[in-house]
Design an enzyme around this catalytic site. Structure first.
Site, PDB file in Angstrom:
ATOM      1  N   ILE A  77      41.861 -42.610  -9.071  1.00  0.00           N
ATOM      2  CA  ILE A  77      43.059 -42.927  -9.101  1.00  0.00           C
ATOM      3  C   ILE A  77      43.400 -44.263  -8.680  1.00  0.00           C
ATOM      4  CG2 ILE A  77      43.469 -42.221  -6.712  1.00  0.00           C
ATOM      5  CD1 ILE A  77      46.101 -40.895  -7.712  1.00  0.00           C
TER       6      ILE A  77
ATOM      7  N   GLU B  65      36.317 -38.581  -3.517  1.00  0.00           N
ATOM      8  CA  GLU B  65      35.299 -39.261  -2.270  1.00  0.00           C
ATOM      9  C   GLU B  65      36.408 -40.545  -2.195  1.00  0.00           C
ATOM     10  OE1 GLU B  65      32.281 -39.625  -5.054  1.00  0.00           O
ATOM     11  OE2 GLU B  65      31.446 -37.634  -4.541  1.00  0.00           O
TER      12      GLU B  65
ATOM     13  N   TYR C 275      46.035 -39.506   0.673  1.00  0.00           N
ATOM     14  CA  TYR C 275      45.557 -38.037   0.587  1.00  0.00           C
ATOM     15  C   TYR C 275      45.939 -37.090   1.711  1.00  0.00           C
ATOM     16  CZ  TYR C 275      42.720 -40.709  -3.110  1.00  0.00           C
ATOM     17  OH  TYR C 275      42.376 -41.418  -4.058  1.00  0.00           O
TER      18      TYR C 275
END
Length: 153
Positions: A74, A108, A120
């Site tokens: 991302i 990851e 996240y």
């Protein structure tokens, strides 16, 4: 009263791979190559792009096999970071994985990536492990933090 620029998230095809590689080169110290990005198109992958005023400003690559989905990358153009585009893109990735009946969304992240880890965590991901010396750096290696989000079905 300021007018907010139009932002939209949509599916990308391989024709966007050069733009994706360019954004990755701006945002990551060791980005995915154009050749690698081009391999991330096909039936197991979905690439989403976030456009602002018609220009691609970021992307996400989702890989899904059965109940496991992995956020491969991302990335937001550094000039447009801090404006909520990454969060918007991540929300779409989560929705897409859920729609695809994934049970878990995995990723990851570099241990030094505190902004990414915080993004996240804000979206419900949990730290599930570490990979020692996983990422290359300019002066050696860096650990990866493994994170996962359990998706409701």
């Amino acid at each position: 009263m300021s007018i907010q620029p139009k932002v939209e998230v949509c599916t990308l095809d391989i024709d966007a791979s050069s733009q994706m590689a360019h954004i990755a080169s701006l945002a990551h110290s060791h980005p995915m190559s154009l050749a690698t990005i081009k391999t991330c198109f096909g039936k197991l992958y979905t690439s989403l792009g976030v456009y602002q005023e018609g220009e691609l400003q970021g992307f996400a690559i989702l890989h899904q096999i059965f109940e496991d989905a992995t956020l491969m990358d991302i990335c937001i153009n550094p000039k447009f970071q801090g404006r909520g585009l990454g969060s918007m893109l991540l929300e779409q990735v989560i929705a897409l994985a859920s729609k695809g009946e994934a049970e878990t969304l995995l990723l990851e992240v570099r241990d030094s990536g505190s902004a990414a880890k915080n993004l996240y965590l804000r979206h419900g991901f949990q730290i599930s492990g570490h990979r020692k010396d996983y990422y290359k750096t300019d002066d050696g290696t860096e650990d990866a933090v493994l994170m996962e989000l359990k998706l409701s079905r």
